[in-house]
Design an enzyme around this catalytic site. Structure first.
Site, PDB file in Angstrom:
ATOM      1  N   LYS A 184     -13.772 -14.706  -9.237  1.00  0.00           N
ATOM      2  CA  LYS A 184     -12.652 -15.234  -8.439  1.00  0.00           C
ATOM      3  C   LYS A 184     -12.985 -14.812  -7.011  1.00  0.00           C
ATOM      4  O   LYS A 184     -12.943 -13.632  -6.668  1.00  0.00           O
ATOM      5  CB  LYS A 184     -11.369 -14.608  -8.957  1.00  0.00           C
ATOM      6  CG  LYS A 184      -9.992 -15.060  -8.466  1.00  0.00           C
ATOM      7  CD  LYS A 184      -9.819 -15.581  -7.090  1.00  0.00           C
ATOM      8  CE  LYS A 184      -8.567 -14.999  -6.442  1.00  0.00           C
ATOM      9  NZ  LYS A 184      -8.645 -15.040  -4.981  1.00  0.00           N
ATOM     10  N   GLY A 241      -9.887  -3.822  -4.287  1.00  0.00           N
ATOM     11  CA  GLY A 241      -8.882  -4.334  -3.356  1.00  0.00           C
ATOM     12  C   GLY A 241      -7.710  -3.389  -3.250  1.00  0.00           C
ATOM     13  O   GLY A 241      -7.867  -2.166  -3.356  1.00  0.00           O
ATOM     14  N   SER A 242      -6.521  -3.972  -3.068  1.00  0.00           N
ATOM     15  CA  SER A 242      -5.338  -3.152  -2.808  1.00  0.00           C
ATOM     16  C   SER A 242      -4.795  -2.528  -4.102  1.00  0.00           C
ATOM     17  O   SER A 242      -5.053  -3.017  -5.205  1.00  0.00           O
ATOM     18  CB  SER A 242      -4.251  -4.009  -2.172  1.00  0.00           C
ATOM     19  OG  SER A 242      -3.784  -4.953  -3.118  1.00  0.00           O
ATOM     20  N   ARG A 243      -4.006  -1.483  -3.910  1.00  0.00           N
ATOM     21  CA  ARG A 243      -3.391  -0.818  -5.063  1.00  0.00           C
ATOM     22  C   ARG A 243      -2.411  -1.781  -5.744  1.00  0.00           C
ATOM     23  O   ARG A 243      -2.378  -1.872  -6.973  1.00  0.00           O
ATOM     24  CB  ARG A 243      -2.656   0.425  -4.546  1.00  0.00           C
ATOM     25  CG  ARG A 243      -2.134   1.347  -5.610  1.00  0.00           C
ATOM     26  CD  ARG A 243      -1.853   2.674  -4.943  1.00  0.00           C
ATOM     27  NE  ARG A 243      -1.150   3.598  -5.783  1.00  0.00           N
ATOM     28  CZ  ARG A 243      -0.942   4.870  -5.464  1.00  0.00           C
ATOM     29  NH1 ARG A 243      -1.402   5.350  -4.329  1.00  0.00           N
ATOM     30  NH2 ARG A 243      -0.293   5.687  -6.264  1.00  0.00           N
ATOM     31  N   GLY A 245      -2.382  -5.159  -5.726  1.00  0.00           N
ATOM     32  CA  GLY A 245      -3.093  -6.241  -6.408  1.00  0.00           C
ATOM     33  C   GLY A 245      -3.778  -5.727  -7.670  1.00  0.00           C
ATOM     34  O   GLY A 245      -3.704  -6.347  -8.732  1.00  0.00           O
ATOM     35  N   GLY A 246      -4.441  -4.582  -7.556  1.00  0.00           N
ATOM     36  CA  GLY A 246      -5.140  -3.996  -8.707  1.00  0.00           C
ATOM     37  C   GLY A 246      -4.180  -3.688  -9.838  1.00  0.00           C
ATOM     38  O   GLY A 246      -4.462  -3.979 -11.011  1.00  0.00           O
ATOM     39  N   GLU A 265     -10.906  -0.740  -8.519  1.00  0.00           N
ATOM     40  CA  GLU A 265     -11.096   0.283  -7.500  1.00  0.00           C
ATOM     41  C   GLU A 265     -10.089  -0.036  -6.413  1.00  0.00           C
ATOM     42  O   GLU A 265     -10.121  -1.127  -5.846  1.00  0.00           O
ATOM     43  CB  GLU A 265     -12.531   0.176  -6.978  1.00  0.00           C
ATOM     44  CG  GLU A 265     -12.916   1.324  -6.094  1.00  0.00           C
ATOM     45  CD  GLU A 265     -13.907   0.874  -5.056  1.00  0.00           C
ATOM     46  OE1 GLU A 265     -14.937   0.312  -5.411  1.00  0.00           O
ATOM     47  OE2 GLU A 265     -13.599   1.095  -3.874  1.00  0.00           O
ATOM     48  N   CYS A 302     -13.958   1.797   1.455  1.00  0.00           N
ATOM     49  CA  CYS A 302     -13.146   2.522   0.466  1.00  0.00           C
ATOM     50  C   CYS A 302     -13.403   4.020   0.563  1.00  0.00           C
ATOM     51  O   CYS A 302     -12.617   4.825   0.080  1.00  0.00           O
ATOM     52  CB  CYS A 302     -13.418   2.004  -0.925  1.00  0.00           C
ATOM     53  SG  CYS A 302     -15.085   1.433  -1.157  1.00  0.00           S
ATOM     54  N   GLU A 393      -2.941   5.276   1.680  1.00  0.00           N
ATOM     55  CA  GLU A 393      -4.144   4.815   2.380  1.00  0.00           C
ATOM     56  C   GLU A 393      -3.744   3.929   3.561  1.00  0.00           C
ATOM     57  O   GLU A 393      -2.954   2.997   3.412  1.00  0.00           O
ATOM     58  CB  GLU A 393      -5.012   4.004   1.411  1.00  0.00           C
ATOM     59  CG  GLU A 393      -6.283   3.457   2.038  1.00  0.00           C
ATOM     60  CD  GLU A 393      -7.088   2.557   1.077  1.00  0.00           C
ATOM     61  OE1 GLU A 393      -8.313   2.633   1.101  1.00  0.00           O
ATOM     62  OE2 GLU A 393      -6.482   1.788   0.310  1.00  0.00           O
TER      63      GLU A 393
HETATM   64  P1  NAP Z   1      -5.920  -7.624  -2.292  1.00  0.00           P
HETATM   65  O1  NAP Z   1      -4.759  -8.174  -1.585  1.00  0.00           O
HETATM   66  O2  NAP Z   1      -5.660  -6.658  -3.378  1.00  0.00           O
HETATM   67  O3  NAP Z   1      -6.741  -8.883  -2.886  1.00  0.00           O
HETATM   68  C1  NAP Z   1      -7.879  -8.707  -3.718  1.00  0.00           C
HETATM   69  C2  NAP Z   1      -7.928  -9.834  -4.737  1.00  0.00           C
HETATM   70  O4  NAP Z   1      -6.855  -9.667  -5.673  1.00  0.00           O
HETATM   71  C3  NAP Z   1      -7.753 -11.216  -4.136  1.00  0.00           C
HETATM   72  O5  NAP Z   1      -8.570 -12.116  -4.847  1.00  0.00           O
HETATM   73  C4  NAP Z   1      -6.306 -11.525  -4.372  1.00  0.00           C
HETATM   74  O6  NAP Z   1      -6.050 -12.909  -4.477  1.00  0.00           O
HETATM   75  C5  NAP Z   1      -6.044 -10.834  -5.704  1.00  0.00           C
HETATM   76  N1  NAP Z   1      -4.650 -10.395  -5.858  1.00  0.00           N
HETATM   77  C6  NAP Z   1      -3.925  -9.641  -5.006  1.00  0.00           C
HETATM   78  N2  NAP Z   1      -2.693  -9.428  -5.491  1.00  0.00           N
HETATM   79  C7  NAP Z   1      -2.633 -10.063  -6.686  1.00  0.00           C
HETATM   80  C8  NAP Z   1      -1.623 -10.219  -7.681  1.00  0.00           C
HETATM   81  N3  NAP Z   1      -0.413  -9.673  -7.541  1.00  0.00           N
HETATM   82  N4  NAP Z   1      -1.917 -10.941  -8.782  1.00  0.00           N
HETATM   83  C9  NAP Z   1      -3.134 -11.501  -8.925  1.00  0.00           C
HETATM   84  N5  NAP Z   1      -4.125 -11.392  -8.024  1.00  0.00           N
HETATM   85  C10 NAP Z   1      -3.885 -10.687  -6.919  1.00  0.00           C
HETATM   86  O7  NAP Z   1      -6.943  -6.925  -1.322  1.00  0.00           O
HETATM   87  P2  NAP Z   1      -7.560  -7.391   0.072  1.00  0.00           P
HETATM   88  O8  NAP Z   1      -7.218  -8.804   0.369  1.00  0.00           O
HETATM   89  O9  NAP Z   1      -8.976  -7.058   0.003  1.00  0.00           O
HETATM   90  O10 NAP Z   1      -6.972  -6.448   1.180  1.00  0.00           O
HETATM   91  C11 NAP Z   1      -5.653  -6.094   1.288  1.00  0.00           C
HETATM   92  C12 NAP Z   1      -5.552  -4.584   1.312  1.00  0.00           C
HETATM   93  O11 NAP Z   1      -6.309  -4.030   0.220  1.00  0.00           O
HETATM   94  C13 NAP Z   1      -6.142  -3.899   2.514  1.00  0.00           C
HETATM   95  O12 NAP Z   1      -5.279  -3.898   3.609  1.00  0.00           O
HETATM   96  C14 NAP Z   1      -6.401  -2.519   1.972  1.00  0.00           C
HETATM   97  O13 NAP Z   1      -5.230  -1.773   2.010  1.00  0.00           O
HETATM   98  C15 NAP Z   1      -6.769  -2.739   0.547  1.00  0.00           C
HETATM   99  N6  NAP Z   1      -8.219  -2.657   0.262  1.00  0.00           N
HETATM  100  C16 NAP Z   1      -8.702  -1.497  -0.226  1.00  0.00           C
HETATM  101  C17 NAP Z   1     -10.038  -1.393  -0.530  1.00  0.00           C
HETATM  102  C18 NAP Z   1     -10.585  -0.130  -1.094  1.00  0.00           C
HETATM  103  O14 NAP Z   1     -11.753  -0.115  -1.417  1.00  0.00           O
HETATM  104  N7  NAP Z   1      -9.821   0.912  -1.258  1.00  0.00           N
HETATM  105  C19 NAP Z   1     -10.907  -2.462  -0.327  1.00  0.00           C
HETATM  106  C20 NAP Z   1     -10.387  -3.658   0.163  1.00  0.00           C
HETATM  107  C21 NAP Z   1      -9.039  -3.726   0.446  1.00  0.00           C
HETATM  108  P3  NAP Z   1      -5.705 -13.858  -3.209  1.00  0.00           P
HETATM  109  O15 NAP Z   1      -6.954 -14.567  -2.914  1.00  0.00           O
HETATM  110  O16 NAP Z   1      -4.628 -14.774  -3.690  1.00  0.00           O
HETATM  111  O17 NAP Z   1      -5.266 -12.977  -2.096  1.00  0.00           O
END
Ligand code: NAP
Length: 525
Positions: A184, A241-243, A245-246, A265, A302, A393
């Protein structure tokens, strides 16, 4: 190569039918063509069916064929040439040199997994031959190897458009294990994803593998991502990604009639402990070097050091003064997406607005869109311990210094930490006893413990652990970087009294693959 904006399902390029995703160049605000119409439930269905059909053939490919495929993917990615670098730079705002380095790491890790596949140690073959005359009971012939779990879903990460995305570590380790992969794509870099996806498609065709070994879907996480994770043919998933979303996707994976491993992660603030002798000897130099690590990639790693913990006094004051100066001299940097920039701004505002927190220094303001200012804040250990929000974070180049009154309070702060990807100790010989006392706590908290280094920069190798207790990851028993990542997508199967003619190659009596096997408690190679 002209970008088409289509889903890649097996060997087909398919027009999506949901709202089109368009990347934005975060450095200019320009919308990038083409649009990527999102996939539907039907597209998920087709990709999962192809992956399931491919699974039994792909998982039994020879070690050489599978290794050759991983190498072919790396070759095809390199063959895209500059077009890949240009598109990734446009979609992420990352500097060209960084993206070039990331391509090298991506291809390097594919080739490292090829080496791992060939060596066959991951099969972890164990043979306990029959003991028909054993008293009081005979022993059956027992043979174990590892097999692939099944089709795997990988969620591309925003912050590594190559190394943690379409052909990144999760994909490489799952393909190495013998699992078909459906990616995805992250909506922030669809063009980069298409280019890499087409490279994998080409490698699948060249290596004459079943087309379902790889698919790439675009679309919303809530629709496409959830549908993939809940499809019964999917047997594991990898996410960065985010906590929030994960956790949403982990919940979906655990609520299935057949729950599956979901390797997320998510969130880590990577504490750095400055132990007293090191701080006394080189507080100023540590302050400067720390800001170098904090600013890497605009702090969008990260492993970014989001927390510094030390005992207060003149030596810590020197560190804070030097770090503050370096922060003030820090140029603003473009963040990956407008959304990540907004999340950073609100995280910084929450720190700045807290009456428990002192504003130490801010970097230079940006003149361009989506540019973050480096930030350094400080708080007392007492306030840190009293406020859960100070552990959250802030994804970007901002860090918080926690000032402890003595070693006992520093130990309480260490004990209070959530799970982390990394913990760093800055120490000298005179700090050995203090470090020894902290170590059992740190081992409980983190996947990697560093001494006198900085946590940014993760080596891809056999010994690496890029994992850690929740919320750093959803499963602390594994790593998402390095060759041990292959074990996330494998499970052991034991064959009892099976005729040699039926046994897989790895377990046959004459060891045709020349594997290093554990036979009756002894190594045979
Ligand atoms: P994200 O919002 O968690 O998105 C990552 C993936 O998960 C995307 O494909 C997203 O789809 C999907 N997703 C998110 N929420 C979901 C849900 N409720 N149900 C199903 N799928 C979902 O992460 P991001 O876009 O990379 O960045 C946002 C935040 O994540 C950053 O501001 C940061 O805080 C954190 N982040 C942390 C790390 C780390 O390594 N710790 C790395 C990257 C980001 P969509 O395409 O629809 O958005």
């Amino acid at each position: 190569m002209t970008l088409e904006g289509k889903l890649l399902i097996g060997q087909q390029a398919v027009e999506g039918s949901r709202v089109a995703i368009r990347a934005t160049n975060p450095a200019t605000g320009e919308r990038l063509e083409p649009g990527y119409p999102g996939g539907t439930q039907d597209d998920v269905e087709r990709a999962c069916e192809l992956a399931w059909t491919a699974f039994d053939t792909y998982r039994e490919t020879s070690l050489e064929a599978r290794a050759g495929f991983l190498e072919a993917v790396a070759d095809e990615i390199e063959a895209i040439g500059d077009a890949l670098i240009e598109r990734a730079v446009a979609e992420t705002g990352l500097p060209r040199a960084r993206v070039q380095g990331e391509r090298g790491r991506t291809c390097g890790q594919l080739r490292l997994f090829a080496r791992t596949v060939r060596a066959g140690e991951w099969l972890d073959v164990r043979v306990d031959p029959a003991l028909p005359d054993r008293q009081p009971l005979p022993r059956a012939d027992l043979r174990q190897r590892h097999v692939a779990l099944g089709p795997v879903v990988v969620f591309g990460a925003s912050n590594f458009p190559l190394a943690f995305s379409v052909a990144g570590g999760d994909t490489a380790s799952a393909l190495a294990a013998g699992c078909p992969v459906i990616v995805k794509a992250h909506s922030a870099h669809p063009g980069t994803s298409e280019l890499v996806g087409r490279a994998i498609q080409a490698a699948v065709e060249k290596c004459d593998l079943p087309e379902g070994v790889f698919s790439l879907l675009f679309g919303s996480g809530r629709e496409v991502g959830q549908a993939l994770v809940t499809d019964p043919r999917i047997k594991a998933a990898g996410f960065t990604g985010s906590r929030s979303g994960g956790l949403a996707l982990w919940q979906a994976a655990q609520s299935r009639p057949e729950p599956i491993p979901f390797y997320a992660e998510m969130s880590s603030i990577n504490p750095v402990f400055l132990l007293p002798a090191a701080l006394e000897a080189r507080g100023k130099a540590l302050g400067e070097a720390f800001v170098g690590s904090l600013n890497m990639g605009a702090g969008q790693f990260c492993t970014n050091p989001g927390l510094v913990i030390a005992i207060k006094g003149p030596a810590l004051d020197d560190f804070v003064a030097a770090a503050g100066e370096a922060v003030e001299a820090s140029a603003a940097q473009t963040m990956l997406t407008p959304g990540i920039f907004e999340a950073y701004e609100s995280g910084v505002a929450a720190l700045a607005g807290s009456d428990r927190v002192r504003d130490v220094a801010r970097g230079r303001k940006g003149e361009e869109p989506n540019q973050c200012r480096t930030g350094l804040f400080a708080t007392s250990a007492e306030d840190f311990l009293a406020s859960e929000t100070l552990q959250a974070e802030v994804f970007g180049s901002t860090s918080l210094v926690v000032e402890c009154s003595d070693a006992a309070e520093l130990a309480r702060v260490a004990e209070h930490l959530e799970g982390q990807l990394t913990v760093t100790l800055q120490m000298d010989d005179a700090d050995l006893d203090a470090a020894r006392a902290l170590l059992p706590t740190l081992e409980r908290k983190a996947g990697r413990i560093l001494v006198n280094g900085w946590p940014t920069g993760v080596e891809v190798c056999d010994a690496m652990v890029h994992g850690g207790p929740f919320p750093a990851t959803s499963d602390s028993r594994t790593t998402s970087v390095g060759t041990a990542a292959i074990f996330r997508f494998l499970r052991p199967v034991c064959y009892q009294d099976m005729p040699d003619a039926l046994l897989p190659e790895a377990l046959k009596a004459h060891n045709p693959q020349g594997l290093d096997r554990l036979v009756d408690g002894r190594r045979e190679g």
